[in-house]
Structures are given as structure tokens and as C-alpha cells.
Motif scaffolding. Structure first.
Motif: not given
Length: 426
Positions: A170-172, A198-200, A232-235
């Protein structure tokens, strides 16, 4: 503001930290108590990183519905046929196990008692779930104003999507990363790991440590609100500014970089390598190492800006690299590049686990589980010179440490604990 209850915390913690692996109680976060009410990865990994750094982490599970990652493969099997999840072991090491039914008045009371003595609580339910149970942030901060309450969720504690169920995918999908991954002539491809979780996790650790620092200075805890979508957006590197600055919507680029060339995957005799010799310095060194020093002065490709030009790259640079790499193995190419230019083999996990650099950095650790044998898992990338992390601890069985934890941190006697067991609260 009410004061935190006076406790002999060092003595209380000593009753349970003595069960930890040697050295862990001397970690950088020694004395920090973390209540871990999480499941699967994003929450458990966050609290595990804190545990590796020396925090006393209490994993709290529902006795009727424990963390379902306990059933994830691969499985360790004992001689008697009992199974234990290697997946669960990797993300829950160095924790104490406690079960607690938060739907009962007694379970809520025990959590409030634990919160009075804790420094951090981590949860990864949908926003509003802990409030519905009657043990959300506002309730627990009244018990302990210093408490850092870290909430990890799909879309965050605010906004129109806050109550939507979410997973890593969902995040991706909603953070933009999925639309950018893959090849231009094919449908988008998810990133091949749970990057949303993992990013969270990593942002949650950063936020928790920052909030702990503030609490130490002021006596005030706070809510740490981390969203997988935000993370995810920040990546997405330059995607946001590309869109806001000139209206460009980045799409899949395969293995290419948006503008840096050469900087991608290239085939060789026995697989693939990454080569990133795009600067003028690295390009000149590469031409020398591969026996064609005169190419560094070729007026068609002698500057970085020329090599960035798509037509020049496709017509001159890519064929040149194919000639350098195609008949050589990954090992041969790494030996040629040495310490001079950025070239490395694209390795599968089997090769990575056996990599000498990984071994030198202690990034694959052996952990022995009684009755189950040895399991190899990733270590910790956080290397502290004075208070090193300890990644070799065990994950708890369901409710394994209820007695010691409740005696030490909730001030409950054996009779009270036995009563909770009888009622199914723990």
C-alpha cells in the motif's frame, strides 16, 4: 505536570536484564524500557533495533492472537517436531515476552502499570485502535508524562486515509515508488523487499531517539507519528521536485539513473555488474584499467556532460562497456577495478552471506536456539565504538517472561500474576 513515580529502576531492571546476552545491558540505551505492542515487521524491527542497542524491550502479545509472524517461514524444527519461525526470530531478538489481553479491565490495568515505568511504547495498529481499547496516547501520557509514544501506521494518525488498512505494498503504491520501478515498456514492479515497512522502521527509530532526548531534557514525552506512505515518498529521490519544478512525472527507468551515465547494470560472462564510472576522473581511470587510455581524450566522450547525452551514451559508451565486460567474469572485473573505480558484482543472497566484507562487518550472525539449533540472520548496521550493539540475542516464546517482567516492572506479586493467568489475561 505530574511527576514520574519514584522507582528503584536499576534494581528492577536488574531482575530481568540478567537474562539478556552478555554485554547487552551495557549498551548505549541501557536503562531505557520499551513496551513493544507490535506485530509482523515495521513495529518489531523498530523495537528490535532499540533492543540491540541495549534497551529493555518487552514484547506484548495478545494471548489469544499472538504476532502472526510467528508462523512465517522459514521454520526451525526441534527434535520433537516443534517449530519456531526464523523470520520471527530475526525481527524479535533480544526481547522479553509477555502476553496481555488488552480487551479486559485487568489487561488495561497492567499496561497502565507498565507504562508508568516505561520510557517508550511502540505500536503499529491502525490509528484509533489503542484509543478504542482505552489505552491510547492520551490515556497513557496521564500515567507517565515522560512517555514517548511511537505509532507506526500505513497513512499516519491524521488525514483522510488515516483509518484505511495498509500493508507494505500500500505504501509503495500510494507513496509513488511502485510507479517508478521496473522498465518503461512493462507494467510497474514493486521494489523487491518490504521497503514501506523498513523505511517506516528507520524513521521511527530516529523519531523515538529524538523524542527520548527531548524527554530527558524537559520531562515531557510526545507522540511520534510515522506513516509508511510518508516514508516511501521521502525515498523517491528527485521525483517530487521534478514534478513541482517542471511538471515531469518520473516513470520506470529499469536499471538506469535519470541522468547520470554510465551508472547501471551491465552483463558480463557469468552474471551482471554495477559500474558507476561516470565522473571524468573515474572515466579516465576506467579507460586506463581496461587498456584503452586514449579513449579518455576522445572528443566525442571526453566529458561527463557528453556522456550524459542519451544518444552519445547509447551509440558510443554502452557498446564500449559491453566490450570491456562481456568476456570477463564478475570476479575478474572486480579485480581489475580494485579500489580505483566503482564496479562491483551483482550478488545473490547466497553470495552476500558468504561475502568477506559482510563477515568483516559482522553482518551475518549465528544465533543458537536451544532445541532448534543455529540460525544465521542479519546483524546490525549500527556500529558504535564505545557501546557496541549486540545482535545475537534470542526472540521470546509467547509470554515467556511474564513472571519476571510483571514482578519487576508492574509491582505484581506471584498471587496476582497467577490470578491473571487463571483469567486468561496473560
Amino acid at each position: 505536570m505530574s511527576e514520574r513515580p519514584e522507582t528503584n529502576m536499576t534494581t528492577d531492571l536488574g531482575a530481568i536484564t540478567g537474562m539478556l546476552p552478555a554485554g547487552l545491558s551495557k549498551g548505549a540505551l541501557r536503562g531505557i524500557v520499551v513496551l513493544d505492542i507490535t506485530r509482523v515487521v515495521a513495529g518489531p524491527f523498530c523495537s528490535m533495533l532499540l533492543a540491540d542497542l541495549g534497551a529493555t524491550v518487552i514484547k506484548i502479545e495478545n494471548p489469544k492472537d499472538p504476532d502472526y509472524a510467528r508462523d512465517f517461514p522459514p521454520k526451525l524444527t526441534s527434535g520433537s517436531g516443534e517449530e519456531f519461525s526464523g523470520f520471527f526470530a530475526q525481527f524479535n531478538r533480544n526481547k522479553f515476552g509477555l502476553t496481555l489481553d488488552l480487551s479486559t479491565p485487568e489487561g488495561k490495568d497492567v499496561l497502565r502499570r507498565l507504562a508508568r515505568r516505561a520510557d517508550v511504547l511502540v505500536e503499529n495498529f491502525r490509528p484509533g485502535t489503542m484509543d478504542k481499547l482505552g489505552v491510547g496516547h492520551e490515556v497513557l501520557r496521564r500515567e507517565n508524562p515522560r512517555l514517548v509514544y511511537t505509532a507506526i501506521s500505513g497513512y499516519g494518525q491524521t488525514g483522510p486515509y488515516r483509518r484505511r488498512p495498509a500493508y507494505d505494498n500500500s505504501a509503495q503504491a500510494t507513496g509513488g515508488l511502485w510507479s517508478m520501478n521496473g522498465f518503461a515498456d512493462r507494467p510497474p514492479v514493486r521494489v523487491g523487499t518490504i521497503i514501506g515497512d523498513l523505511s517506516a522502521t528507520l524513521y521511527s527509530v530516529i523519531g523515538t531517539l529524538a523524542a527520548l532526548r527531548h524527554a530527558e531534557q524537559t520531562g515531557e514525552g510526545q507522540l511520534v507519528d510515522v506513516s509508511q506512505q510518508d516514508s516511501v515518498l521521502s525515498l523517491t529521490e528527485n521525483a517530487v521536485v521534478s514534478y513541482t519544478a517542471d511538471g515531469t512525472v518520473p516513470g520506470p527507468l529499469g536499471n538506469e539513473h535519470p541522468f547520470v551515465k554510465p551508472y547501471e547494470l551491465y552483463p558480463c560472462k557469468d552474471g551482471y555488474v554495477f559500474f558507476g564510472g561516470y565522473t571524468d576522473k573515474f572515466w579516465r581511470l576506467s579507460c586506463e584499467l581496461f587498456g584503452q587510455p586514449e579513449l579518455a581524450g576522445d572528443p566525442a566522450i571526453d566529458t561527463m556532460a557528453k556522456r550524459f547525452t542519451p544518444e552519445v551514451y547509447e551509440e558510443r559508451v554502452r557498446p564500449l562497456l559491453h566490450g570491456w565486460f562481456a568476456e570477463r567474469t564478475k570476479t575478474e572485473l572486480e579485480e581489475i577495478a580494485g579500489d580505483a573505480v566503482p564496479l562491483c558484482a551483482v550478488k545473490d543472497i547466497g553470495e552476500v552471506v558468504e561475502d568477506p566484507q559482510i563477515a568483516a562487518r559482522d553482518m551475518v550472525v549465528d544465533v543458537t536456539y536451544p532445541d532448534f539449533g543455529e540460525v544465521r540472520m542479519f546483524g546490525t548496521p549500527i556500529k558504535l565504538g564505545g557501546t557496541p550493539a549486540q545482535p545475537r540475542g534470542l526472540a521470546p516464546k509467547v509470554g515467556e517472561h511474564a513472571g519476571p517482567v510483571l514482578r519487576a516492572l508492574a509491582d505484581l506479586d506471584d498471587e496476582h500474576i497467577a490470578g491473571l493467568r487463571e483469567k486468561g489475561v496473560i
